[in-house]
Write a protein that holds these residues in place. Structure first.
Motif, PDB file in Angstrom:
ATOM      1  N   PHE A  93       0.832  -1.196   0.000  1.00 31.75           N
ATOM      2  CA  PHE A  93       0.000   0.000   0.000  1.00 31.75           C
ATOM      3  C   PHE A  93       0.870   1.250   0.000  1.00 31.75           C
ATOM      4  O   PHE A  93       2.047   1.212   0.372  1.00 31.75           O
ATOM      5  N   LEU A  94       0.270   2.355  -0.454  1.00 33.47           N
ATOM      6  CA  LEU A  94       0.876   3.675  -0.337  1.00 33.47           C
ATOM      7  C   LEU A  94       0.354   4.306   0.942  1.00 33.47           C
ATOM      8  O   LEU A  94      -0.860   4.427   1.132  1.00 33.47           O
ATOM      9  N   ASN A  95       1.258   4.719   1.827  1.00 34.79           N
ATOM     10  CA  ASN A  95       0.823   5.313   3.088  1.00 34.79           C
ATOM     11  C   ASN A  95       0.457   6.789   2.917  1.00 34.79           C
ATOM     12  O   ASN A  95       0.386   7.303   1.799  1.00 34.79           O
ATOM     13  N   GLU A  96       0.242   7.473   4.041  1.00 35.82           N
ATOM     14  CA  GLU A  96      -0.168   8.874   3.994  1.00 35.82           C
ATOM     15  C   GLU A  96       0.848   9.768   3.291  1.00 35.82           C
ATOM     16  O   GLU A  96       0.503  10.822   2.744  1.00 35.82           O
ATOM     17  N   ARG A  97       2.117   9.353   3.276  1.00 34.41           N
ATOM     18  CA  ARG A  97       3.178  10.135   2.631  1.00 34.41           C
ATOM     19  C   ARG A  97       3.447   9.644   1.211  1.00 34.41           C
ATOM     20  O   ARG A  97       4.451  10.011   0.617  1.00 34.41           O
ATOM     21  N   GLN A  98       2.533   8.779   0.707  1.00 34.88           N
ATOM     22  CA  GLN A  98       2.668   8.209  -0.640  1.00 34.88           C
ATOM     23  C   GLN A  98       3.931   7.361  -0.776  1.00 34.88           C
ATOM     24  O   GLN A  98       4.531   7.264  -1.849  1.00 34.88           O
ATOM     25  N   GLU A  99       4.337   6.715   0.322  1.00 36.35           N
ATOM     26  CA  GLU A  99       5.469   5.793   0.321  1.00 36.35           C
ATOM     27  C   GLU A  99       4.945   4.359   0.283  1.00 36.35           C
ATOM     28  O   GLU A  99       3.955   4.032   0.942  1.00 36.35           O
ATOM     29  N   GLU A 100       5.633   3.499  -0.458  1.00 34.30           N
ATOM     30  CA  GLU A 100       5.190   2.116  -0.584  1.00 34.30           C
ATOM     31  C   GLU A 100       5.607   1.310   0.641  1.00 34.30           C
ATOM     32  O   GLU A 100       6.751   1.356   1.079  1.00 34.30           O
ATOM     33  N   GLU A 101       4.660   0.574   1.202  1.00 34.39           N
ATOM     34  CA  GLU A 101       4.917  -0.317   2.323  1.00 34.39           C
ATOM     35  C   GLU A 101       4.288  -1.679   2.039  1.00 34.39           C
ATOM     36  O   GLU A 101       3.348  -1.795   1.253  1.00 34.39           O
ATOM     37  N   THR A 102       4.796  -2.708   2.706  1.00 34.83           N
ATOM     38  CA  THR A 102       4.188  -4.029   2.642  1.00 34.83           C
ATOM     39  C   THR A 102       3.118  -4.128   3.716  1.00 34.83           C
ATOM     40  O   THR A 102       3.389  -3.888   4.896  1.00 34.83           O
ATOM     41  N   PHE A 103       1.899  -4.496   3.307  1.00 34.25           N
ATOM     42  CA  PHE A 103       0.823  -4.678   4.284  1.00 34.25           C
ATOM     43  C   PHE A 103       0.828  -6.100   4.819  1.00 34.25           C
ATOM     44  O   PHE A 103       0.749  -6.326   6.015  1.00 34.25           O
ATOM     45  N   VAL A 104       0.929  -7.091   3.925  1.00 36.77           N
ATOM     46  CA  VAL A 104       1.018  -8.474   4.363  1.00 36.77           C
ATOM     47  C   VAL A 104       1.729  -9.276   3.286  1.00 36.77           C
ATOM     48  O   VAL A 104       1.537  -9.078   2.089  1.00 36.77           O
ATOM     49  N   SER A 105       2.577 -10.205   3.732  1.00 32.78           N
ATOM     50  CA  SER A 105       3.335 -11.062   2.826  1.00 32.78           C
ATOM     51  C   SER A 105       3.729 -12.315   3.580  1.00 32.78           C
ATOM     52  O   SER A 105       4.015 -12.261   4.784  1.00 32.78           O
ATOM     53  N   ALA A 106       3.731 -13.461   2.881  1.00 31.42           N
ATOM     54  CA  ALA A 106       4.142 -14.706   3.516  1.00 31.42           C
ATOM     55  C   ALA A 106       4.678 -15.655   2.450  1.00 31.42           C
ATOM     56  O   ALA A 106       4.196 -15.675   1.320  1.00 31.42           O
ATOM     57  N   LYS A 107       5.668 -16.442   2.818  1.00 32.43           N
ATOM     58  CA  LYS A 107       6.264 -17.382   1.880  1.00 32.43           C
ATOM     59  C   LYS A 107       5.248 -18.434   1.467  1.00 32.43           C
ATOM     60  O   LYS A 107       4.562 -19.028   2.313  1.00 32.43           O
ATOM     61  N   GLY A 108       5.145 -18.681   0.166  1.00 32.86           N
ATOM     62  CA  GLY A 108       4.245 -19.708  -0.342  1.00 32.86           C
ATOM     63  C   GLY A 108       2.789 -19.317  -0.376  1.00 32.86           C
ATOM     64  O   GLY A 108       1.919 -20.165  -0.602  1.00 32.86           O
ATOM     65  N   VAL A 109       2.512 -18.018  -0.158  1.00 31.28           N
ATOM     66  CA  VAL A 109       1.124 -17.544  -0.124  1.00 31.28           C
ATOM     67  C   VAL A 109       0.958 -16.401  -1.127  1.00 31.28           C
ATOM     68  O   VAL A 109       1.796 -15.490  -1.184  1.00 31.28           O
ATOM     69  N   GLN A 110      -0.099 -16.469  -1.913  1.00 30.92           N
ATOM     70  CA  GLN A 110      -0.441 -15.380  -2.826  1.00 30.92           C
ATOM     71  C   GLN A 110      -1.680 -14.669  -2.286  1.00 30.92           C
ATOM     72  O   GLN A 110      -2.710 -15.294  -2.043  1.00 30.92           O
TER      73      GLN A 110
END
Length: 378
Positions: A93-110
């Motif tokens: 997601f893009l946060n309030e400052r328009q910076e890219e962050e990871t919201f959720v991620s996991a190995k072997g999961v789409q």
């Protein structure tokens, strides 16, 4: 192979999100967020997809991301300032400052099929276990960014007026089995999950997907069926066509469940308006380019509004943004005149998937982008 044309069109379409943002640092206005490929650099074989935005009139285009990876399905949750999107298998997601962050991620999961509750409190996403071939619905509270619940299922979507999720559960993914549609009330976590509908799939009925609640009651639901003849939306049960009429005349199609053998149609991308009065979807006979149809949710009458795919509503429900490859449509329209086979038209006519807008007040269609290359906006 069936559905070759529509599958290729959708695979290359722009992910669109209508959202509010600060324009010029002074006034608040709607902005259109989308994903698009950057031009290939010398030596590159795989394009980098990034998140962009522009004003609803096509001006002030901005690039918001520069990280590696293929991005898709930019969207926003109600009044939240964040812009969510898929980046490969992860949800970013893009946060309030328009910076890219990871919201959720996991190995072997789409992670895919992200949806937001209408009050902006929750975000749901399908977490597909690529090893065990199973889907799970995960719900996050956006205020804390914490996961609040998780259960087996796929294709979750939210009721417009209540925090009720409708979803499907497939007991034997990819093989003959049973698909069931359930609802779950997030505001009553102790309440039992309610079964709405179920069907066996396998031999003639291949799939049931994309359940959505489109009326004032949780039992006002539709789902998309893939059978040996069509992709088609049904209301509450097989055979009960969601779209009843076309220009106030019965919509004929190959409805094997009622014995009415009309033309085979492919429907998809059903998208209700924010005010809950209308919906837009794509529809086309086999092996033809898709068109957009407006559906009155009260009468279930429909009419064609434009050629194109991948519709998304403006926040005020007065416009619909969508994609179209102008080169392909114009070439297809002339195919019969020149005696061309439709299979040869597609690869010869690709120009680029442009963004258009249809204004329901004026009935006019406007092209917003002019990229003139296939790898410009995909």
């Amino acid at each position: 192979m069936r559905s070759v044309l529509i599958s290729r069109l959708l695979a290359c379409s722009i992910a669109i999100a209508i959202t509010s943002s600060i324009v010029g640092g002074a006034t608040e206005a709607e902005r259109l967020f989308y994903t698009a490929d950057l031009p290939l650099k010398p030596g590159e074989r795989k394009a980098q997809t990034q998140v962009f935005s522009m004003n609803p009139d096509g001006s002030d285009i901005r690039q918001h991301t520069s990280s590696p990876g293929i991005k898709a399905h930019a969207s926003r949750c109600a009044a939240r300032p964040w812009i969510f999107f898929q980046n490969e298998d992860a949800l970013h997601f893009l946060n309030e400052r328009q910076e890219e962050e990871t919201f959720v991620s996991a190995k072997g999961v789409q992670y895919h099929s992200l949806r937001c509750s209408s009050d902006g409190r929750y975000l749901s996403v399908t977490a597909w276990d690529k090893v065990n071939k199973r889907g799970f619905i995960e719900v996050y509270e956006l205020a804390t960014r914490q996961r609040v619940t998780r259960w087996p299922g796929e294709y979750a979507s939210w009721m417009r007026t209540r925090n009720i999720i409708i979803y499907r559960y497939y007991d034997n993914p990819g093989r003959p089995g049973k698909i069931a549609l359930y609802i779950r009330d997030l505001d009553q976590p102790q309440a039992a999950t309610q079964l709405l509908y179920s069907e066996k799939v396998g031999e003639h009925l291949y799939d049931i997907a994309e359940p959505q609640i489109i009326g004032p009651a949780p039992t006002d639901f539709v789902f998309r069926v893939y059978d040996e003849h069509e992709y088609f939306y049904y209301f509450r049960r097989l055979g009960n066509s969601f779209v009843r009429t076309r220009n106030q005349k019965p919509l004929e199609h190959h409805n094997v469940y009622t014995g009415k053998m009309g033309p085979s149609l492919e429907q998809g991308q059903l998208t209700p308006s924010p005010d809950g009065k209308f919906a837009v979807m794509t529809e086309h006979p086999w092996n033809t380019p898709p068109s957009l149809y407006l559906i009155d949710l009260k009468t279930r009458d429909s009419r064609k509004i434009a050629e194109g795919s991948n519709p998304m509503w403006s926040a005020d429900s007065n416009r619909a943004f969508f994609n179209k490859d102008p080169g392909h449509y114009s070439r297809y329209a002339k195919a019969r005149k020149f005696g061309e086979d439709w299979k040869l038209v597609y690869p010869k006519s690709l120009e680029g998937y442009e963004i258009y807008v249809y204004d329901f007040g004026t009935g006019k269609e406007t092209r917003l982008t002019n990229n003139a290359r296939y790898d410009g906006f995909l």
